[in-house]
Design an enzyme around this catalytic site. Sequence first.
Site, PDB file in Angstrom:
ATOM      1  N   HIS A 177      -2.116  -8.916   1.711  1.00  0.00           N
ATOM      2  CA  HIS A 177      -1.845  -7.606   2.457  1.00  0.00           C
ATOM      3  C   HIS A 177      -2.889  -7.266   3.242  1.00  0.00           C
ATOM      4  O   HIS A 177      -3.264  -8.269   4.302  1.00  0.00           O
ATOM      5  CB  HIS A 177      -1.517  -6.699   1.302  1.00  0.00           C
TER       6      HIS A 177
ATOM      7  N   ARG B  12       3.392  -5.455  16.476  1.00  0.00           N
ATOM      8  CA  ARG B  12       1.594  -4.815  16.555  1.00  0.00           C
ATOM      9  C   ARG B  12       0.612  -5.854  17.037  1.00  0.00           C
ATOM     10  O   ARG B  12      -0.352  -5.559  17.441  1.00  0.00           O
ATOM     11  CB  ARG B  12       1.508  -4.434  15.173  1.00  0.00           C
TER      12      ARG B  12
ATOM     13  N   SER C 282       0.859  -1.095  -0.007  1.00  0.00           N
ATOM     14  CA  SER C 282      -0.045   0.039   0.030  1.00  0.00           C
ATOM     15  C   SER C 282       0.802   1.104  -0.167  1.00  0.00           C
ATOM     16  O   SER C 282       0.546   2.134  -0.860  1.00  0.00           O
ATOM     17  CB  SER C 282      -0.810   0.164   1.026  1.00  0.00           C
TER      18      SER C 282
ATOM     19  N   ASP D 144      -2.243  -8.692  11.483  1.00  0.00           N
ATOM     20  CA  ASP D 144      -3.627  -8.898  11.120  1.00  0.00           C
ATOM     21  C   ASP D 144      -4.098 -10.122  11.947  1.00  0.00           C
ATOM     22  O   ASP D 144      -5.522 -10.611  11.931  1.00  0.00           O
ATOM     23  CB  ASP D 144      -3.741  -9.253   9.763  1.00  0.00           C
TER      24      ASP D 144
ATOM     25  N   HIS E  51       5.530 -13.054   6.902  1.00  0.00           N
ATOM     26  CA  HIS E  51       5.865 -11.712   6.538  1.00  0.00           C
ATOM     27  C   HIS E  51       6.987 -11.463   5.783  1.00  0.00           C
ATOM     28  O   HIS E  51       7.971 -12.464   5.930  1.00  0.00           O
ATOM     29  CB  HIS E  51       6.098 -10.899   7.857  1.00  0.00           C
TER      30      HIS E  51
HETATM   31  N1  NMX Z   1       0.875 -19.891   5.408  1.00  0.00           N
HETATM   32  C1  NMX Z   1       1.527 -20.872   4.466  1.00  0.00           C
HETATM   33  N2  NMX Z   1       2.369 -20.692   3.581  1.00  0.00           N
HETATM   34  C2  NMX Z   1       2.894 -19.270   3.844  1.00  0.00           C
HETATM   35  C3  NMX Z   1       2.505 -18.216   4.577  1.00  0.00           C
HETATM   36  C4  NMX Z   1       1.619 -18.555   5.477  1.00  0.00           C
HETATM   37  N3  NMX Z   1       1.046 -17.801   6.515  1.00  0.00           N
HETATM   38  N4  NMX Z   1       3.474 -17.546   4.665  1.00  0.00           N
HETATM   39  C5  NMX Z   1       4.281 -17.767   3.734  1.00  0.00           C
HETATM   40  N5  NMX Z   1       4.227 -18.996   3.207  1.00  0.00           N
HETATM   41  C6  NMX Z   1       4.582 -19.750   1.811  1.00  0.00           C
HETATM   42  C7  NMX Z   1       4.455 -18.652   0.465  1.00  0.00           C
HETATM   43  O1  NMX Z   1       3.186 -18.805   0.189  1.00  0.00           O
HETATM   44  C8  NMX Z   1       5.467 -19.119  -0.302  1.00  0.00           C
HETATM   45  O2  NMX Z   1       5.040 -20.370  -0.732  1.00  0.00           O
HETATM   46  P1  NMX Z   1       5.564 -20.766  -2.431  1.00  0.00           P
HETATM   47  O3  NMX Z   1       7.201 -20.670  -2.321  1.00  0.00           O
HETATM   48  O4  NMX Z   1       4.759 -21.906  -2.650  1.00  0.00           O
HETATM   49  O5  NMX Z   1       5.197 -19.617  -3.162  1.00  0.00           O
HETATM   50  C9  NMX Z   1       6.777 -19.753   1.083  1.00  0.00           C
HETATM   51  O6  NMX Z   1       6.045 -19.682   2.013  1.00  0.00           O
HETATM   52  C10 NMX Z   1       7.624 -18.457   1.075  1.00  0.00           C
HETATM   53  O7  NMX Z   1       7.172 -17.276   1.258  1.00  0.00           O
HETATM   54  P2  NMX Z   1       8.058 -16.172   2.230  1.00  0.00           P
HETATM   55  O8  NMX Z   1       9.073 -15.724   1.595  1.00  0.00           O
HETATM   56  O9  NMX Z   1       8.132 -16.659   3.601  1.00  0.00           O
HETATM   57  O10 NMX Z   1       6.814 -14.973   2.294  1.00  0.00           O
HETATM   58  P3  NMX Z   1       6.590 -13.746   1.207  1.00  0.00           P
HETATM   59  O11 NMX Z   1       7.610 -12.619   1.716  1.00  0.00           O
HETATM   60  O12 NMX Z   1       6.678 -14.425  -0.070  1.00  0.00           O
HETATM   61  O13 NMX Z   1       5.248 -13.409   1.574  1.00  0.00           O
HETATM   62  C11 NMX Z   1       3.145 -12.946   3.047  1.00  0.00           C
HETATM   63  C12 NMX Z   1       4.734 -12.690   2.964  1.00  0.00           C
HETATM   64  C13 NMX Z   1       2.853 -11.977   4.287  1.00  0.00           C
HETATM   65  C14 NMX Z   1       2.436 -12.563   1.937  1.00  0.00           C
HETATM   66  C15 NMX Z   1       2.901 -14.457   3.341  1.00  0.00           C
HETATM   67  O14 NMX Z   1       3.687 -14.764   4.778  1.00  0.00           O
HETATM   68  C16 NMX Z   1       1.624 -14.758   3.365  1.00  0.00           C
HETATM   69  O15 NMX Z   1       0.868 -15.293   2.511  1.00  0.00           O
HETATM   70  N6  NMX Z   1       0.878 -14.608   4.899  1.00  0.00           N
HETATM   71  C17 NMX Z   1      -0.487 -14.864   4.894  1.00  0.00           C
HETATM   72  C18 NMX Z   1      -1.318 -13.724   4.641  1.00  0.00           C
HETATM   73  C19 NMX Z   1      -1.235 -12.496   5.560  1.00  0.00           C
HETATM   74  O16 NMX Z   1      -1.104 -12.763   6.745  1.00  0.00           O
HETATM   75  N7  NMX Z   1      -0.692 -11.426   5.036  1.00  0.00           N
HETATM   76  C20 NMX Z   1      -0.848 -10.096   5.824  1.00  0.00           C
HETATM   77  C21 NMX Z   1       0.593  -9.547   5.807  1.00  0.00           C
HETATM   78  C22 NMX Z   1       0.609  -8.316   6.717  1.00  0.00           C
HETATM   79  N8  NMX Z   1      -0.208  -7.304   6.147  1.00  0.00           N
HETATM   80  O17 NMX Z   1      -1.020  -6.751   6.967  1.00  0.00           O
HETATM   81  O18 NMX Z   1      -0.141  -6.819   4.993  1.00  0.00           O
HETATM   82  C1  MLT Z   2       1.856  -3.683   6.564  1.00  0.00           C
HETATM   83  O1  MLT Z   2       1.757  -3.198   7.569  1.00  0.00           O
HETATM   84  O2  MLT Z   2       2.291  -3.054   5.363  1.00  0.00           O
HETATM   85  C2  MLT Z   2       2.437  -5.281   6.366  1.00  0.00           C
HETATM   86  O3  MLT Z   2       2.862  -5.742   7.713  1.00  0.00           O
HETATM   87  C3  MLT Z   2       3.144  -5.700   5.066  1.00  0.00           C
HETATM   88  C4  MLT Z   2       4.468  -5.287   4.875  1.00  0.00           C
HETATM   89  O4  MLT Z   2       4.876  -4.641   5.832  1.00  0.00           O
HETATM   90  O5  MLT Z   2       5.145  -5.859   4.010  1.00  0.00           O
END
Ligand code: NMX
Ligand code: MLT
Length: 433
Positions: free
Chosen positions: A269, A325, A239, A371, A316
């Site tokens: 996100h 947080r 964002s 979240d 994350h």
């Molecule tokens: N559950 C299952 N698999 C996960 C999760 C999770 N919570 N987090 C990461 N992975 C997987 C990810 O999908 C990826 O799989 P693949 O290789 O098959 O593509 C692998 O682990 C490596 O990912 P990372 O490098 O650890 O994470 P990345 O930096 O790519 O993504 C998020 C970060 C936050 C997008 C990821 O952890 C996620 O999808 N979390 C769940 C959604 C979430 O809670 N998002 C909110 C973030 C905070 N916000 O408010 O924005």
């Molecule tokens: C945020 O607050 O924007 C989320 O934790 C995602 C991020 O920092 O990448």
Amino acid sequence: MALKDVLKEKIDAHRPRTTRLAKEHGDVKLGEVTIAQAIGGARGVRCLVTDISYLDPNEGIRFRGMTIPEAMAALPKPAGKDYPYVEAHWYLLLTGDVPTAAQVEEVIAAFKANAKPPQYVIDVLRTMPRDTHPMTMFSTAILCMQRESKFAKFYADGFNKMTAWEPTLDDATELMAKLPAIAAYIYRLKYKDDSPIEPNLDLDLGGNFAHMMGIDPPYDDVARMYFILHSDHESGNASAHTTHLVGSTLSDAYYALSGGMNALAGPLHGLANQEVLRWIQGVYDKMGGKVPTKEDLHKFLWETLKSGQVIPGYGHAVLRKTDPRYASQREYCLKHLPNDELFQVVSNIYEIAPDILREHGKAKNPWPNVDAQSGVIQWYYGLKEYDFYTVLFGVGRALGVLSNLVWDRALGYALERPKSLTTAMLEEQAGIK
Ligand code: NMX
Ligand code: MLT
């Protein structure tokens, strides 16, 4: 001194630092970019600059150098309340200073003077189908106010790089002032049969927001806490980055913030906070309404992972420890709703999810992010319409991304335009025949 004068002094003092870095030290390397980074969402590529917040992977966010507990303790609070004025946090993000009572009053007055959204925003929202997602409504409301932009007029009348931050600050202030009323209106429109509550301008932003939502104290303090916690997470999150990118074209704050909110609306996100509640409700449904035990949760977490979905609220891109947080909201729950059933479920997930994610072996960070904990507090105070939660995140996030936009203009940050390569070029670079 007025906020604008304080900012002017700080901007004048800061500009030579940026100019010197770009002119005299522009060749200094900050890192290298790998193929994995080019394909993998530019994770870890150091190519953005902000002084408003910094995210350490282990410590979490600092706002203008202050940890969350430090900022919460230092910022002025309304009488008898536990959490600071959102207006004080806005001042801190913009200037880097903890405001005095008079400086907070100045922001409160500016927000009050601009608090009422134009009637056409209400009319536009009313014409949208009621099953439109609240984030679509929120982004549309922001975008349709673009005609109000002071910056767009300033540009049309003859642009000046040195003073472009001033109409940007006006836009940011006017937007920030209106967002609580717009968010509360969307809530009352969608879920309370279009029954808006008139604002009470004797209240601060957090207090007035709770009032317009129709939720009694201590929800006002929840609103203050929530908006402050979600405000900023340095510049690379989707964002913030989107707002910055759109703004870098000299689009105004309305276009830029609307774009940022569209990024926040994605499930990886900000939408993850609604997904956490949706996931937990799904578990309840599967259990026929029974409270899931740790064993039940264990089974459902694995089922989620095996079906190829992510555990919402966990993992994350930068953090490698429990998000402070999350910890801050957990602390609130332990104080105010320790025996709440949903809080117990969220706590049980916290106890088992990191081990399951480690065993699963994919996520680099098995710990919860912001979240995972935020929905439970909203639910407790009666806000059970979880698809609205990302709008709350959006009101908070606007504080950070709009402050950044003011500084982007002040320091004359350039149009963003990274270079792309073709797959064949990557293969060649990698030595693949
Ligand atoms: N559950 C299952 N698999 C996960 C999760 C999770 N919570 N987090 C990461 N992975 C997987 C990810 O999908 C990826 O799989 P693949 O290789 O098959 O593509 C692998 O682990 C490596 O990912 P990372 O490098 O650890 O994470 P990345 O930096 O790519 O993504 C998020 C970060 C936050 C997008 C990821 O952890 C996620 O999808 N979390 C769940 C959604 C979430 O809670 N998002 C909110 C973030 C905070 N916000 O408010 O924005
Ligand atoms: C945020 O607050 O924007 C989320 O934790 C995602 C991020 O920092 O990448």
